[in-house]
Design a protein around this motif. Sequence first.
Motif, PDB file in Angstrom:
ATOM      1  N   LYS A 132     -20.977  14.090  -7.245  1.00 54.69           N
ATOM      2  CA  LYS A 132     -21.008  12.832  -7.976  1.00 54.69           C
ATOM      3  C   LYS A 132     -20.314  13.027  -9.305  1.00 54.69           C
ATOM      4  CE  LYS A 132     -24.060   9.213  -9.744  1.00 54.69           C
ATOM      5  NZ  LYS A 132     -25.459   8.739  -9.885  1.00 54.69           N
ATOM      6  N   ASN A 133     -19.211  12.303  -9.503  1.00 55.56           N
ATOM      7  CA  ASN A 133     -18.424  12.412 -10.735  1.00 55.56           C
ATOM      8  C   ASN A 133     -18.052  13.866 -11.033  1.00 55.56           C
ATOM      9  OD1 ASN A 133     -18.671   9.595 -11.177  1.00 55.56           O
ATOM     10  ND2 ASN A 133     -20.643   9.898 -12.203  1.00 55.56           N
ATOM     11  N   GLY A 134     -17.689  14.591  -9.978  1.00 61.41           N
ATOM     12  CA  GLY A 134     -17.243  15.964 -10.134  1.00 61.41           C
ATOM     13  C   GLY A 134     -18.359  16.983 -10.295  1.00 61.41           C
ATOM     14  N   ARG A 135     -19.600  16.569 -10.134  1.00 59.63           N
ATOM     15  CA  ARG A 135     -20.742  17.484 -10.302  1.00 59.63           C
ATOM     16  C   ARG A 135     -21.550  17.535  -9.013  1.00 59.63           C
ATOM     17  NH1 ARG A 135     -24.763  16.122 -15.094  1.00 59.63           N
ATOM     18  NH2 ARG A 135     -22.916  16.783 -16.270  1.00 59.63           N
ATOM     19  N   SER A 136     -22.054  18.726  -8.693  1.00 61.19           N
ATOM     20  CA  SER A 136     -22.887  18.895  -7.510  1.00 61.19           C
ATOM     21  C   SER A 136     -24.309  18.446  -7.824  1.00 61.19           C
ATOM     22  CB  SER A 136     -22.872  20.363  -7.076  1.00 61.19           C
ATOM     23  OG  SER A 136     -23.563  20.543  -5.855  1.00 61.19           O
ATOM     24  N   GLN A 151     -29.245  19.182 -10.661  1.00 57.27           N
ATOM     25  CA  GLN A 151     -27.858  19.062 -11.092  1.00 57.27           C
ATOM     26  C   GLN A 151     -27.300  20.455 -11.422  1.00 57.27           C
ATOM     27  OE1 GLN A 151     -26.465  15.753 -12.862  1.00 57.27           O
ATOM     28  NE2 GLN A 151     -28.096  14.496 -12.000  1.00 57.27           N
ATOM     29  N   GLU A 157     -20.688  22.764 -19.803  1.00 55.68           N
ATOM     30  CA  GLU A 157     -20.603  21.343 -19.449  1.00 55.68           C
ATOM     31  C   GLU A 157     -21.742  20.553 -20.091  1.00 55.68           C
ATOM     32  OE1 GLU A 157     -20.667  18.433 -15.467  1.00 55.68           O
ATOM     33  OE2 GLU A 157     -20.765  20.623 -15.264  1.00 55.68           O
ATOM     34  N   SER A 161     -22.966  12.787 -19.649  1.00 58.42           N
ATOM     35  CA  SER A 161     -21.561  12.437 -19.810  1.00 58.42           C
ATOM     36  C   SER A 161     -21.434  10.999 -20.280  1.00 58.42           C
ATOM     37  CB  SER A 161     -20.826  12.630 -18.482  1.00 58.42           C
ATOM     38  OG  SER A 161     -21.428  11.838 -17.478  1.00 58.42           O
ATOM     39  N   GLY A 163     -21.084   7.219 -20.426  1.00 58.88           N
ATOM     40  CA  GLY A 163     -21.565   6.217 -19.499  1.00 58.88           C
ATOM     41  C   GLY A 163     -22.923   6.506 -18.910  1.00 58.88           C
ATOM     42  N   TYR A 164     -23.493   7.686 -19.223  1.00 57.68           N
ATOM     43  CA  TYR A 164     -24.804   8.051 -18.690  1.00 57.68           C
ATOM     44  C   TYR A 164     -25.879   7.204 -19.377  1.00 57.68           C
ATOM     45  CZ  TYR A 164     -28.125  11.172 -16.412  1.00 57.68           C
ATOM     46  OH  TYR A 164     -29.095  11.698 -15.596  1.00 57.68           O
TER      47      TYR A 164
END
Length: 226
Positions: A132-136, A151, A157, A161, A163-164
């Motif tokens: 999801k959005n480049g994250r596992s 997550q 990182e 991010s 928009g969260y």
Amino acid sequence: MQVNSDFSRTAALKTCQYQWVQSTQPGVERAMLDRIGKERARATSIVRYHPGSLFPTHTHPGGEEIFVLSGAFSDQSGDYPQGWYLRNPPGSYHAPFSREGTTIFVKLWQMQPTDKHVVRINTNDPASWTMKNGRSVCHLYRDRIESTSLQKLTENEKLFSAGYPLVPSELLVLSGSVIYNDIEYIEGSWLRLAKPDLQSVTAGNSGTTVYLKVGEFQNVSHEGSM
């Protein structure tokens, strides 16, 4: 009993700050992270079962959420080794025990009365994870009140991010470490953030995996059990 009971304030505990106390059952200890109430309480704890220890059959009027951190946790529904997520809804009952010993993360009386979901997820199974959005991410539970997941963050990182949704958040460090307010919290550390911001939490130099709960779960405050 009141432990980190002011949910308008951030609370953070490193593993070295945990204070282990004996439960009502021999061989079962707990470190209280937050708590409102006496033996029957709204509580978040780390619970440690020594080999062969158990709890007699009891109900959870407010529900129970479990993540197995080490060893194997068991009850009448089965055996759950490290990495399993369990969610027992309000009104459920069980007789938990551990043959080999286990350490679990437990949340009590923090579910909505209408929640009827029984959840069993093996987070060791690659099929439980998505990108999801480049994250596992491993999704554990979601409703209108809360969103709970595991997550995996890469080195340095940011957890939150752009928009969260910046709502109250709780995290348990499962591996690696996170940096919060320039302090490193290693595996096993727990943080409850009243008002997170986009810069507030980053992964350590080797990345990290965290249990993350976000939402208005702090508003649930009833007398619970265990």
